[in-house]
Design an enzyme around this catalytic site. Structure first.
Site, PDB file in Angstrom:
ATOM      1  N   CYS A 113      10.605  36.154   7.579  1.00  0.00           N
ATOM      2  CA  CYS A 113      12.033  36.132   7.902  1.00  0.00           C
ATOM      3  C   CYS A 113      12.498  37.370   8.657  1.00  0.00           C
ATOM      4  O   CYS A 113      13.575  37.369   9.246  1.00  0.00           O
ATOM      5  CB  CYS A 113      12.857  35.961   6.620  1.00  0.00           C
ATOM      6  N   HIS A 252      20.353  37.858   7.325  1.00  0.00           N
ATOM      7  CA  HIS A 252      19.399  36.761   7.191  1.00  0.00           C
ATOM      8  C   HIS A 252      20.000  35.710   6.268  1.00  0.00           C
ATOM      9  O   HIS A 252      20.566  36.030   5.221  1.00  0.00           O
ATOM     10  CB  HIS A 252      18.085  37.290   6.623  1.00  0.00           C
ATOM     11  N   ASN A 282      17.706  27.952   5.411  1.00  0.00           N
ATOM     12  CA  ASN A 282      16.959  29.152   5.774  1.00  0.00           C
ATOM     13  C   ASN A 282      15.930  28.797   6.842  1.00  0.00           C
ATOM     14  O   ASN A 282      14.947  28.114   6.561  1.00  0.00           O
ATOM     15  CB  ASN A 282      16.269  29.719   4.524  1.00  0.00           C
TER      16      ASN A 282
END
Length: 325
Positions: A113, A252, A282
């Site tokens: 990520c 994020h 996500n």
């Protein structure tokens, strides 16, 4: 004259198919309420025909168009991804070909990520050193192909998509500070064992070996809250941004509770936090560049605005940056 780097174009792409929480509840013991309460996610996009490199290419085209550049003007293409089409060739090499760009440096970054922030750090260094003028940095993921759809603790979290940004040389400061970190001690908390050489060796004797994403959610959550909040503050401090000088935060998009904690650490109102988690889930390395592109295109982020971003992912990796758009 000093050389700085700044974002000159952004782009994003999501596949057309949408999978809602109610859709997941049709084949898994869960519900929309259960998922929203714990994550803030209501739906995610799922790639059916598109590959990771297809999505990355479309996002890259849109970023180049905004920057007013031709693909042949790129000095490098960097793709952050944990779900590449193949290990070899890299997704970046596939994107270079699909964009019709001239031969240039092209490589993937495996920082989960945090991949986009890692890529921007590399691009910033190359440009400031005089080694490049225009670099395309992409975060792209096809995560729905990597999750165990029987595991409600992980499959509900992820979606597919790609975001891109052109980082270019400029005479005025754009990227003010950027930090990247990793701590492999906690790597087992969030992992995907496939694709690597050790996995392939095991496949010979264990053909049924599990190769999907595995996460110890509670442990990851505790570390992520602290790491993202600390990293965001570090980037803001290094850039000299006080709370009232930060126009936007792009975190994020993993979990609303983690996002809230990071924003609180910076003393920011929720109205200053850009969130696309609810509709996209996500998307790992793609979350920050897709949210950036959406906010630029809808007019929230404008030239001269100060922005802070932070990310956290498997590895464990994390990082942050502060920039003036």
């Amino acid at each position: 004259m000093s050389i700085y780097s700044r974002f000159t174009g952004t782009g994003s792409y999501f596949p057309s198919k949408i999978m809602t929480n109610d859709d997941i509840a049709q084949f898994l013991d869960t519900s929309d309420e259960w998922i929203v309460t714990r994550t803030g996610i209501k739906q995610r996009h799922v790639a059916e025909e598109e590959s990771c490199s297809d999505m990355a290419t479309e996002a890259g085209k849109r970023a180049l168009e905004m920057a007013g550049l031709n693909a042949n003007e790129l000095d490098a293409i960097i793709v952050g991804t944990l779900s590449p089409d193949t290990i070899m060739p890299s997704t970046a090499c596939r994107v270079q070909y699909k964009l019709g760009a001239k031969p240039c440096m092209a490589f993937d970054i495996a920082a989960a990520c945090s991949g986009f922030l890692y890529g921007v750090r590399v691009a910033d260094g190359m440009i400031r050193s005089g080694g490049a003028r225009n670099i395309l940095v992409i975060g792209a993921e096809h995560l729905t192909a990597c999750v165990d759809w029987r595991d409600r603790s992980t499959c509900i979290l992820f979606g597919d998509g790609a975001g891109a940004a052109v980082v270019s040389a400029d005479s005025t400061p754009g990227i003010r500070s950027i930090f990247n970190y990793a701590d492999g001690e906690y790597g087992e908390l969030l992992k995907q064992d496939n694709l690597g050489s050790q996995y392939l060796k095991k496949m010979i004797n264990e053909p049924a070996i599990d190769h999907m994403i595995k996460m110890k959610g509670n442990d990851v959550f505790k570390i992520a809250v602290r790491a993202m909040a600390d990293a965001a503050q570090e980037a803001a401090d290094a850039a000299g941004f006080s709370s009232d000088q930060i126009d936007w935060m792009i975190p994020h998009q993993a979990n609303l509770r983690i996002i809230d904690a990071a924003a609180k650490r910076l003393g920011l109102d929720k109205e200053k936090v850009i969130i696309n988690l609810t509709n996209y889930g996500n998307t790992s390395a793609a979350t920050i560049p897709t949210a950036l592109d959406q906010a630029v295109r809808d007019g929230r982020i404008q030239r001269g605005h100060n922005v802070v971003s932070a990310a956290f992912g498997g590895g464990l990796t994390w990082g942050s940056m502060a920039f003036t758009f």
